[in-house]
Design a protein around this motif. Structure first.
Motif, PDB file in Angstrom:
ATOM      1  N   SER A  49       0.921  -1.286   0.016  1.00 46.07           N
ATOM      2  CA  SER A  49       0.070  -0.169  -0.095  1.00 46.07           C
ATOM      3  C   SER A  49       0.841   1.115  -0.051  1.00 46.07           C
TER       4      SER A  49
ATOM      5  N   GLU B 264       2.280   1.750   3.473  1.00 45.94           N
ATOM      6  CA  GLU B 264       3.541   0.994   3.795  1.00 45.94           C
ATOM      7  C   GLU B 264       4.943   2.023   3.047  1.00 45.94           C
TER       8      GLU B 264
ATOM      9  N   GLN C  17      -2.148   8.761   1.586  1.00 48.83           N
ATOM     10  CA  GLN C  17      -2.021   7.590   2.245  1.00 48.83           C
ATOM     11  C   GLN C  17      -0.537   7.356   2.589  1.00 48.83           C
TER      12      GLN C  17
ATOM     13  N   THR D  39      -8.751   2.857  -1.987  1.00 49.93           N
ATOM     14  CA  THR D  39      -7.429   2.537  -2.149  1.00 49.93           C
ATOM     15  C   THR D  39      -7.198   1.245  -2.730  1.00 49.93           C
TER      16      THR D  39
ATOM     17  N   ASP E  39      -5.220  -1.140  -1.456  1.00 48.79           N
ATOM     18  CA  ASP E  39      -5.005  -2.189  -0.324  1.00 48.79           C
ATOM     19  C   ASP E  39      -5.699  -3.613  -0.704  1.00 48.79           C
TER      20      ASP E  39
END
Length: 309
Positions: free
Chosen positions: A6, A9, A35, A174, A176
């Motif tokens: 993601s 991350e 994000q 998103t 993810d």
């Protein structure tokens, strides 16, 4: 580059590598930017590096980014057309969408019904891989799936409702829950580090030292820049690495494999994502590249897939 897990991350990793908020590589206001910042702030708070006052400030800032991320996703969803309008545009009833995830996504994109959405939120292009989000049964699965996504950090999924057993609608959020090319799944069954050379070395035919060093970066040693050669097992491992690991040099690796006549080692999902994200989605250009003469078909056909070329 499209993240392996993601954008959050990516932000976490950036903080651990000593990067600041100014190093955020994504467009301000985009889902990817928010994000990434959220992950960076989370790790900053969690690190214990801050004094009490700065930590409190960072917590508040992080909370604000979480709220802004939700608002951004809400705006995306509000700007999407309803499923009935898309069904009319692609001439395929909603009740027939189940099992046609990629075809519906491509047809919706080609129909023009998402043009206004793209003007506001960024260009979309087809993506294919594995859906790793919630299911109506409550269990995680490993379902092959097709959707649309943007380099701005969001997906548009016309058929997610088939997994969640909800009223038909277009979903935006998103990245993810979407495993492009099944990279996360494949990485669970492949060595994290490059294998040792096995077999005869293959000359890459590359004279630019920077390009050779790009191979070194991914493989973790200097064998390629020192010799200008690579073995088949190491080339296969490299080409099947996640896009995030390949980084900005992904196109260099693909060109090298094609030049050697080993383009078949490249996952088609990886190749197409790179083509679409760099040059835009252009089915006519893709057909021309493969010297394919397409059969006549309606513009809004839901049957076209570049993966069949």
């Amino acid at each position: 580059m499209r993240p392996f897990i993601s954008h959050a991350e990516q932000g976490v990793e950036a903080y651990l590598n000593g990067k600041t908020e100014a190093d955020n590589p994504h467009r301000e206001g985009s889902v990817a930017h928010i994000q990434w910042l959220s992950g960076h702030l989370f790790q900053k708070v969690d690190s214990g590096d801050l004094n009490e006052t700065d930590e409190d400030c960072a917590r508040v800032y992080h909370g604000d980014t979480v709220i802004e991320a939700r608002r951004t996703v809400s705006r995306l969803r509000l700007d999407l057309p309803d499923a009935a309008s898309v069904a009319d545009a692609i001439d395929l009833p909603v009740k027939e969408w189940d099992g046609k995830c990629f075809a519906v996504s491509v047809a919706a994109l080609e129909s023009g019904i998402l043009d206004e959405f793209q003007e506001k939120h960024g260009t979309l292009f087809p993506a294919y891989g594995i859906y790793d989000g919630p299911l109506a049964s409550g269990r995680r699965g490993m379902d092959r799936h097709g959707w649309l996504e943007s380099v701005e950090g969001h997906v548009v999924d016309p058929t997610r409702w088939c997994f969640t057993d909800e009223y038909p609608h277009l979903w935006a959020s998103t990245l993810d829950d979407y495993d492009l090319a099944g990279m996360r799944l494949r990485s669970a069954y492949r060595p994290a580090n490059a294998p040792k050379p096995d077999g005869p070395p293959i000359p890459l035919g590359i004279n630019d030292l920077r390009d050779l060093q790009a191979f070194d970066r991914v493989l973790g040693d200097n064998r390629v820049s020192r010799t200008g050669m690579i073995t088949m097992n190491r080339l296969h491992w490299l080409l099947n690495s996640p896009l995030e690991k390949l980084g900005a040099d992904a196109a260099t690796f693909i060109r090298a494999a094609d030049r050697l006549g080993m383009g078949g080692l490249i996952p088609v999902d990886t190749r197409l994502w790179l083509e679409f994200s760099q040059n835009g989605y252009d089915p006519e250009k893709l057909r021309a590249k493969r010297d394919v003469v397409p059969a006549p078909r309606p513009k809004t056909s839901a049957r076209f897939s570049p993966y069949s070329l």
